[in-house]
Design a protein around this motif. Structure first.
Motif, PDB file in Angstrom:
ATOM      1  N   THR A  26       0.819  -1.213   0.000  1.00 56.94           N
ATOM      2  CA  THR A  26       0.000   0.000   0.000  1.00 56.94           C
ATOM      3  C   THR A  26       0.855   1.267   0.000  1.00 56.94           C
ATOM      4  OG1 THR A  26      -0.191  -0.462   2.383  1.00 56.94           O
ATOM      5  CG2 THR A  26      -2.108  -0.927   1.014  1.00 56.94           C
ATOM      6  N   ILE A  27       2.053   1.187   0.568  1.00 56.68           N
ATOM      7  CA  ILE A  27       2.970   2.330   0.470  1.00 56.68           C
ATOM      8  C   ILE A  27       3.484   2.444  -0.961  1.00 56.68           C
ATOM      9  CG2 ILE A  27       5.279   3.135   1.099  1.00 56.68           C
ATOM     10  CD1 ILE A  27       4.750   2.388   3.942  1.00 56.68           C
ATOM     11  N   ARG A  28       3.898   1.320  -1.535  1.00 57.50           N
ATOM     12  CA  ARG A  28       4.400   1.357  -2.905  1.00 57.50           C
ATOM     13  C   ARG A  28       3.354   1.892  -3.873  1.00 57.50           C
ATOM     14  NH1 ARG A  28       6.061  -4.026  -1.840  1.00 57.50           N
ATOM     15  NH2 ARG A  28       4.628  -4.774  -3.456  1.00 57.50           N
ATOM     16  N   SER A  29       2.100   1.506  -3.656  1.00 58.75           N
ATOM     17  CA  SER A  29       1.048   1.892  -4.596  1.00 58.75           C
ATOM     18  C   SER A  29       0.740   3.383  -4.562  1.00 58.75           C
ATOM     19  CB  SER A  29      -0.235   1.100  -4.302  1.00 58.75           C
ATOM     20  OG  SER A  29      -0.811   1.498  -3.065  1.00 58.75           O
ATOM     21  N   ARG A  30       1.132   4.044  -3.484  1.00 59.76           N
ATOM     22  CA  ARG A  30       0.866   5.482  -3.365  1.00 59.76           C
ATOM     23  C   ARG A  30       2.049   6.347  -3.787  1.00 59.76           C
ATOM     24  NH1 ARG A  30      -2.569   2.728  -0.692  1.00 59.76           N
ATOM     25  NH2 ARG A  30      -4.640   3.540  -0.170  1.00 59.76           N
ATOM     26  N   CYS A  31       3.086   5.690  -4.252  1.00 59.39           N
ATOM     27  CA  CYS A  31       4.289   6.411  -4.679  1.00 59.39           C
ATOM     28  C   CYS A  31       4.494   6.263  -6.181  1.00 59.39           C
ATOM     29  CB  CYS A  31       5.533   5.859  -3.975  1.00 59.39           C
ATOM     30  SG  CYS A  31       5.553   6.046  -2.189  1.00 59.39           S
ATOM     31  N   ARG A  32       5.061   7.288  -6.763  1.00 58.13           N
ATOM     32  CA  ARG A  32       5.566   7.159  -8.117  1.00 58.13           C
ATOM     33  C   ARG A  32       6.990   6.629  -8.019  1.00 58.13           C
ATOM     34  NH1 ARG A  32       6.026  11.686 -13.006  1.00 58.13           N
ATOM     35  NH2 ARG A  32       7.312  10.370 -14.370  1.00 58.13           N
ATOM     36  N   ALA A  33       7.277   5.549  -8.731  1.00 57.42           N
ATOM     37  CA  ALA A  33       8.569   4.882  -8.588  1.00 57.42           C
ATOM     38  C   ALA A  33       9.590   5.405  -9.596  1.00 57.42           C
ATOM     39  CB  ALA A  33       8.405   3.379  -8.765  1.00 57.42           C
ATOM     40  N   LEU A  34      10.809   5.592  -9.120  1.00 56.09           N
ATOM     41  CA  LEU A  34      11.953   5.892  -9.965  1.00 56.09           C
ATOM     42  C   LEU A  34      12.973   4.785  -9.745  1.00 56.09           C
ATOM     43  CD1 LEU A  34      12.491   9.738  -9.436  1.00 56.09           C
ATOM     44  CD2 LEU A  34      11.430   8.597 -11.396  1.00 56.09           C
ATOM     45  N   SER A  35      13.447   4.205 -10.842  1.00 56.79           N
ATOM     46  CA  SER A  35      14.389   3.095 -10.750  1.00 56.79           C
ATOM     47  C   SER A  35      15.817   3.589 -10.921  1.00 56.79           C
ATOM     48  CB  SER A  35      14.074   2.062 -11.835  1.00 56.79           C
ATOM     49  OG  SER A  35      14.988   0.993 -11.802  1.00 56.79           O
ATOM     50  N   PHE A  36      16.702   3.142 -10.013  1.00 56.55           N
ATOM     51  CA  PHE A  36      18.114   3.507 -10.035  1.00 56.55           C
ATOM     52  C   PHE A  36      18.941   2.253 -10.291  1.00 56.55           C
ATOM     53  CE2 PHE A  36      16.067   6.951  -8.023  1.00 56.55           C
ATOM     54  CZ  PHE A  36      16.877   8.073  -8.161  1.00 56.55           C
ATOM     55  N   GLN A  37      19.776   2.305 -11.310  1.00 57.55           N
ATOM     56  CA  GLN A  37      20.574   1.158 -11.712  1.00 57.55           C
ATOM     57  C   GLN A  37      22.026   1.329 -11.248  1.00 57.55           C
ATOM     58  OE1 GLN A  37      18.982  -1.393 -13.007  1.00 57.55           O
ATOM     59  NE2 GLN A  37      17.088  -0.177 -13.002  1.00 57.55           N
ATOM     60  N   PRO A  38      22.793   0.230 -11.207  1.00 54.47           N
ATOM     61  CA  PRO A  38      24.225   0.359 -10.916  1.00 54.47           C
ATOM     62  C   PRO A  38      24.889   1.330 -11.881  1.00 54.47           C
ATOM     63  CG  PRO A  38      23.550  -1.944 -10.847  1.00 54.47           C
ATOM     64  CD  PRO A  38      22.378  -1.177 -11.371  1.00 54.47           C
ATOM     65  N   LEU A  39      25.878   2.056 -11.388  1.00 54.31           N
ATOM     66  CA  LEU A  39      26.564   3.064 -12.185  1.00 54.31           C
ATOM     67  C   LEU A  39      27.565   2.427 -13.144  1.00 54.31           C
ATOM     68  CD1 LEU A  39      27.224   5.581  -9.279  1.00 54.31           C
ATOM     69  CD2 LEU A  39      25.494   5.807 -11.078  1.00 54.31           C
ATOM     70  N   GLY A  40      27.761   3.065 -14.286  1.00 54.33           N
ATOM     71  CA  GLY A  40      28.729   2.596 -15.256  1.00 54.33           C
ATOM     72  C   GLY A  40      30.154   2.865 -14.801  1.00 54.33           C
ATOM     73  N   ASP A  41      31.102   2.172 -15.427  1.00 56.71           N
ATOM     74  CA  ASP A  41      32.507   2.294 -15.018  1.00 56.71           C
ATOM     75  C   ASP A  41      33.037   3.712 -15.169  1.00 56.71           C
ATOM     76  OD1 ASP A  41      32.393  -0.361 -14.478  1.00 56.71           O
ATOM     77  OD2 ASP A  41      33.758  -1.009 -16.075  1.00 56.71           O
ATOM     78  N   ASP A  42      32.641   4.412 -16.230  1.00 50.98           N
ATOM     79  CA  ASP A  42      33.128   5.770 -16.438  1.00 50.98           C
ATOM     80  C   ASP A  42      32.648   6.701 -15.328  1.00 50.98           C
ATOM     81  OD1 ASP A  42      34.403   4.945 -18.710  1.00 50.98           O
ATOM     82  OD2 ASP A  42      32.901   5.753 -20.099  1.00 50.98           O
ATOM     83  N   VAL A  43      31.382   6.563 -14.965  1.00 45.11           N
ATOM     84  CA  VAL A  43      30.831   7.383 -13.886  1.00 45.11           C
ATOM     85  C   VAL A  43      31.508   7.028 -12.568  1.00 45.11           C
ATOM     86  CG1 VAL A  43      28.754   7.909 -12.541  1.00 45.11           C
ATOM     87  CG2 VAL A  43      28.612   7.699 -15.029  1.00 45.11           C
ATOM     88  N   MET A  44      31.705   5.734 -12.334  1.00 48.40           N
ATOM     89  CA  MET A  44      32.385   5.290 -11.117  1.00 48.40           C
ATOM     90  C   MET A  44      33.788   5.880 -11.023  1.00 48.40           C
ATOM     91  SD  MET A  44      30.548   3.110  -9.196  1.00 48.40           S
ATOM     92  CE  MET A  44      31.683   1.930  -8.479  1.00 48.40           C
ATOM     93  N   ALA A  45      34.517   5.844 -12.131  1.00 50.59           N
ATOM     94  CA  ALA A  45      35.886   6.379 -12.128  1.00 50.59           C
ATOM     95  C   ALA A  45      35.896   7.857 -11.806  1.00 50.59           C
ATOM     96  CB  ALA A  45      36.536   6.123 -13.482  1.00 50.59           C
TER      97      ALA A  45
END
Length: 324
Positions: A164-183
């Motif tokens: 019920t908490i999830r259903s009341r939120c708009r979800a944004l998905s965050f993925q693992p960062l790429g190697d260039d961003v990590m560096a």
């Protein structure tokens, strides 16, 4: 500045600029990829534009000299609240959960007229840490949200939240960062490590800059190598897991122990991708067991050495051969 999450930035910024900002957002993804940074930046930008002077920067950027940014950085903005596990003043350890009293304390924010603009913001880092009664108290607020208030819920395991908490939120998905961003981020947060060590850390961090910085600061790469050896080769004499238990059970090892709890499930998940059939089943079972133990250990104040030894056994179970 938020890097590596352009889609999430664009989705939130577009909703903000449209004037129809949803009242609750669920920021879901692995630990250490920037969800909490995103939440604070989003809250800051909403409050800054509402209070003025208007920000003339793209995305969620707010100048550090902006009055709102300064107040948020000092954790003294009257129209914003950050809910996180509290530190015990005597022991310095974090509480097991975000309590119901902390959530109910938001009533003070909502009962008063906003101080600097019509808008208010609440950041919960992480919603996974809400105790059951706290989650139910939050749900009531999300069901009847105050006007002009944005809730930003950070979650590393959204499947464990109340549906019920999830259903009341708009979800944004965050993925693992790429190697260039990590560096690039490692150059900023750990400038003293050389290029070879940086590359080694990035290879082990699984796209999590938080984990990478911990590797650099806490010598976690060596711990990961030890855990990976158990995972791949097993531990027939228990000596390898015993060594880890002794090392991480010592006084002063609390930060490395906490990082190890986070590391083990991720390591098993990465290993599972290499397998199929019965060995994949064992890896998935081990992942579920390690994740549950890693979550319960700090909440129940389990003995670190015993917990590490038990995690070592779970790691070794992936390498063991099924009984004919």
């Amino acid at each position: 500045m938020i890097v590596g999450h352009d889609k999430a930035v664009e989705a939130f910024d577009s909703a903000r600029r449209s004037g129809s900002l949803h009242h609750a957002w669920l920021l879901a993804g692995p630990k250490g990829v920037g969800k909490a940074t995103f939440a604070r930046a989003a809250a800051t930008r909403v409050l800054a534009d509402a209070a003025g002077p208007k920000v003339d920067l793209p995305g969620l950027q707010t100048p550090t000299e902006h009055p709102t940014a300064r107040l948020v950085e000092a954790r003294s903005h009257p129209d914003m609240r950050l809910l996180e596990r509290l530190e015990n003043e005597k022991t310095g350890a974090l509480a097991r959960n975000i309590t119901v009293d902390q959530v109910r304390g938001l009533a003070e924010l909502f009962d008063l007229t906003p101080s600097m603009s019509p808008w208010r913001a609440v950041v919960i880092d992480a919603a996974d840490d809400l105790e059951k009664s706290a989650a139910n108290a939050l749900l009531k607020m999300l069901e009847e949200p105050p006007a002009n208030c944005v809730f930003l819920l950070v979650s590393h395991a959204p499947g464990r939240l109340l549906p019920t908490i999830r259903s009341r939120c708009r979800a944004l998905s965050f993925q693992p960062l790429g190697d260039d961003v990590m560096a690039s981020l490692l150059e900023t947060h750990a400038p003293t490590i050389n290029a070879a060590e940086r590359a080694r850390i990035i290879a082990k961090a699984g796209g999590s800059v938080g984990r990478a910085v911990a590797f650099a600061a806490l010598d976690l790469a060596r711990l990961q190598d030890a855990a990976a050896k158990i995972l791949r080769d097993g531990d027939p004499t228990n000596a390898r897991r015993a060594d880890l238990a002794i090392e991480l059970g010592r006084k002063g090892a609390a930060e490395r122990y906490a990082a190890f709890l986070d590391l083990v499930p991720t390591l098993i998940a990465l290993e599972a991708r290499r397998h199929s059939g019965r060995q994949l089943e064992r890896a998935l079972d081990a992942y579920a067991q390690s994740r549950e133990l890693a979550s319960l250990a700090p909440r129940l104040s389990l003995d670190p050495a015993s917990t590490v030894f038990q995690l070592g056994g779970i790691l070794a179970s992936v390498a063991s051969r099924p009984v004919p």
